[in-house]
Design an enzyme around this catalytic site. Structure first.
Site, PDB file in Angstrom:
ATOM      1  N   TYR A 156      28.138 -13.989   2.323  1.00  0.00           N
ATOM      2  CA  TYR A 156      28.065 -13.469   3.699  1.00  0.00           C
ATOM      3  C   TYR A 156      27.899 -11.941   3.680  1.00  0.00           C
ATOM      4  O   TYR A 156      27.216 -11.369   4.520  1.00  0.00           O
ATOM      5  CB  TYR A 156      29.274 -13.916   4.522  1.00  0.00           C
ATOM      6  CG  TYR A 156      29.005 -13.881   6.020  1.00  0.00           C
ATOM      7  CD1 TYR A 156      27.945 -14.609   6.568  1.00  0.00           C
ATOM      8  CD2 TYR A 156      29.783 -13.114   6.871  1.00  0.00           C
ATOM      9  CE1 TYR A 156      27.683 -14.572   7.926  1.00  0.00           C
ATOM     10  CE2 TYR A 156      29.536 -13.075   8.235  1.00  0.00           C
ATOM     11  CZ  TYR A 156      28.488 -13.808   8.754  1.00  0.00           C
ATOM     12  OH  TYR A 156      28.230 -13.765  10.099  1.00  0.00           O
ATOM     13  N   LYS A 163      29.978  -8.118  11.190  1.00  0.00           N
ATOM     14  CA  LYS A 163      30.818  -8.879  12.136  1.00  0.00           C
ATOM     15  C   LYS A 163      32.170  -8.191  12.347  1.00  0.00           C
ATOM     16  O   LYS A 163      32.737  -8.263  13.443  1.00  0.00           O
ATOM     17  CB  LYS A 163      31.019 -10.320  11.663  1.00  0.00           C
ATOM     18  CG  LYS A 163      29.755 -11.191  11.734  1.00  0.00           C
ATOM     19  CD  LYS A 163      29.194 -11.355  13.135  1.00  0.00           C
ATOM     20  CE  LYS A 163      28.172 -12.494  13.212  1.00  0.00           C
ATOM     21  NZ  LYS A 163      27.507 -12.556  14.532  1.00  0.00           N
TER      22      LYS A 163
HETATM   23  C1  IMJ Z   1      25.279 -16.789   6.310  1.00  0.00           C
HETATM   24  C2  IMJ Z   1      25.240 -16.294   5.010  1.00  0.00           C
HETATM   25  C3  IMJ Z   1      26.146 -16.697   4.031  1.00  0.00           C
HETATM   26  C4  IMJ Z   1      27.134 -17.595   4.339  1.00  0.00           C
HETATM   27  C5  IMJ Z   1      27.183 -18.097   5.627  1.00  0.00           C
HETATM   28  C6  IMJ Z   1      26.259 -17.701   6.625  1.00  0.00           C
HETATM   29  N1  IMJ Z   1      28.034 -18.990   6.217  1.00  0.00           N
HETATM   30  C7  IMJ Z   1      27.695 -19.167   7.523  1.00  0.00           C
HETATM   31  C8  IMJ Z   1      26.573 -18.394   7.813  1.00  0.00           C
HETATM   32  C9  IMJ Z   1      29.130 -19.648   5.513  1.00  0.00           C
HETATM   33  C10 IMJ Z   1      28.420 -20.043   8.474  1.00  0.00           C
HETATM   34  C11 IMJ Z   1      25.821 -18.303   9.130  1.00  0.00           C
HETATM   35  N2  IMJ Z   1      26.328 -17.140   9.927  1.00  0.00           N
HETATM   36  C12 IMJ Z   1      27.688 -17.226  10.435  1.00  0.00           C
HETATM   37  C13 IMJ Z   1      25.555 -16.022  10.192  1.00  0.00           C
HETATM   38  O1  IMJ Z   1      26.070 -15.119  10.829  1.00  0.00           O
HETATM   39  C14 IMJ Z   1      24.176 -15.884   9.708  1.00  0.00           C
HETATM   40  C15 IMJ Z   1      23.509 -14.719   9.833  1.00  0.00           C
HETATM   41  C16 IMJ Z   1      22.208 -14.452   9.270  1.00  0.00           C
HETATM   42  C17 IMJ Z   1      21.432 -15.389   8.606  1.00  0.00           C
HETATM   43  C18 IMJ Z   1      20.188 -15.022   8.093  1.00  0.00           C
HETATM   44  C19 IMJ Z   1      19.317 -15.987   7.324  1.00  0.00           C
HETATM   45  C20 IMJ Z   1      17.870 -15.588   7.297  1.00  0.00           C
HETATM   46  C21 IMJ Z   1      17.638 -14.105   7.259  1.00  0.00           C
HETATM   47  N3  IMJ Z   1      18.553 -13.258   7.785  1.00  0.00           N
HETATM   48  C22 IMJ Z   1      19.764 -13.680   8.267  1.00  0.00           C
HETATM   49  N4  IMJ Z   1      20.551 -12.789   8.912  1.00  0.00           N
HETATM   50  C23 IMJ Z   1      21.733 -13.149   9.403  1.00  0.00           C
HETATM   51  O2  IMJ Z   1      16.564 -13.670   6.813  1.00  0.00           O
END
Ligand code: IMJ
Length: 256
Positions: A156, A163
């Site tokens: 993450y 966040k």
């Molecule tokens: C995202 C990354 C790693 C672990 C993750 C997540 N877990 C969860 C998420 C466990 C639940 C999803 N999440 C909560 C997010 O906030 C995702 C944000 C995000 C995802 C991407 C993927 C594609 C990209 N950019 C991104 N930027 C933010 O190019």
């Protein structure tokens, strides 16, 4: 049928497709009688949003790239020109470079760090300022966050730090906007297979672990996030501001 949000006008940012948590929020709001203003990022999302909007109480669809000051000021202007005051905002936006979610956090570069902060955290401040000018009767602003802000969740990384910044922004905005009777809160959702999550490696394992270990022994249903957003936007939540509500089958309380 009388809805809990009858007559309210809500702005929902962040619907990219039918899996978006923002779409679940829009469905719950619409069911409860709210009129909707929806925003899309680019031409690619515009078409998808227009077809999803057909079964919702949509009053306007607007472009909004939060990195573009002119789109934010145009959004503010449109919101102020509506026939009734805006009463709710749901911010469901985040972005980090893909590479920054895959390698060790210590390797995060300056540009990637700042991009995640700009899109995922600062955008709430910018949207709150634009929207507050149209929320002349008070209301509620809700954003979406994730546990990775407080605990280390593998991969993450830079999003966790963004966040954390978003959740701190919720508290400062709640303090600033409280006198205008605008409440500001976040929903911390459990993992959901959205387009943003699909891209993450081993996401299916994360979902399976959640379903095995969380107190409710199941994954988070997007509709639970939508319904919590309805609660926060409603008068039932009139005493709640500056808070993070977990909608995660109880996962957040577990130590192991
Ligand atoms: C995202 C990354 C790693 C672990 C993750 C997540 N877990 C969860 C998420 C466990 C639940 C999803 N999440 C909560 C997010 O906030 C995702 C944000 C995000 C995802 C991407 C993927 C594609 C990209 N950019 C991104 N930027 C933010 O190019």
């Amino acid at each position: 049928m009388a809805g809990i949000l009858d007559g309210k006008l809500a702005l929902v940012l962040g619907i990219a497709n039918k899996w978006s948590l923002a779409y679940a929020v829009a469905q719950s709001f619409s069911r409860e009688g709210a009129g909707l203003i929806l925003t899309y990022l680019g031409e690619h999302e515009k078409g998808a949003l227009e077809s999803l909007a057909t079964d919702l109480r949509v009053e306007k669809i607007l472009p909004c790239d939060v990195t573009k000051e002119e789109e934010l000021s145009a959004l503010g202007e449109t919101l102020r020109s509506m026939s009734r005051p805006l009463t709710a905002v749901v911010h469901s936006l985040a972005f980090a470079n893909r590479e920054d979610l895959g390698r060790p956090f210590v390797e995060t570069g300056r540009a990637g760090f700042l991009l995640a902060q700009e899109v995922s955290a600062y955008s709430l401040v910018a949207v709150a300022r634009a929207a507050a000018s149209a929320m002349t009767a008070g209301g509620s602003i809700t954003t979406l966050t994730y546990l990775g802000s407080m605990r280390v969740v593998p991969n993450y990384n830079v999003m966790g730090v963004a966040k954390a910044s978003l959740e701190a922004s919720v508290r400062y905005l709640a303090s600033d906007l409280g006198p205008a009777k605008i409440r500001v809160n976040a929903i911390s959702a459990g993992p959901v297979k959205t387009a943003s999550a699909r891209a993450i490696k081993d996401f299916s394992t994360i979902l399976d672990t959640m379903a095995k270990r969380a107190p409710l022994r199941r994954n988070t249903d997007p509709a639970e996030v939508g319904d919590t957003a309805v609660f926060l936007a409603s008068d039932l939540a009139r005493g709640i501001t500056g808070n993070v509500i977990f909608v995660d089958s109880g996962m957040q309380i577990m130590g192991l």
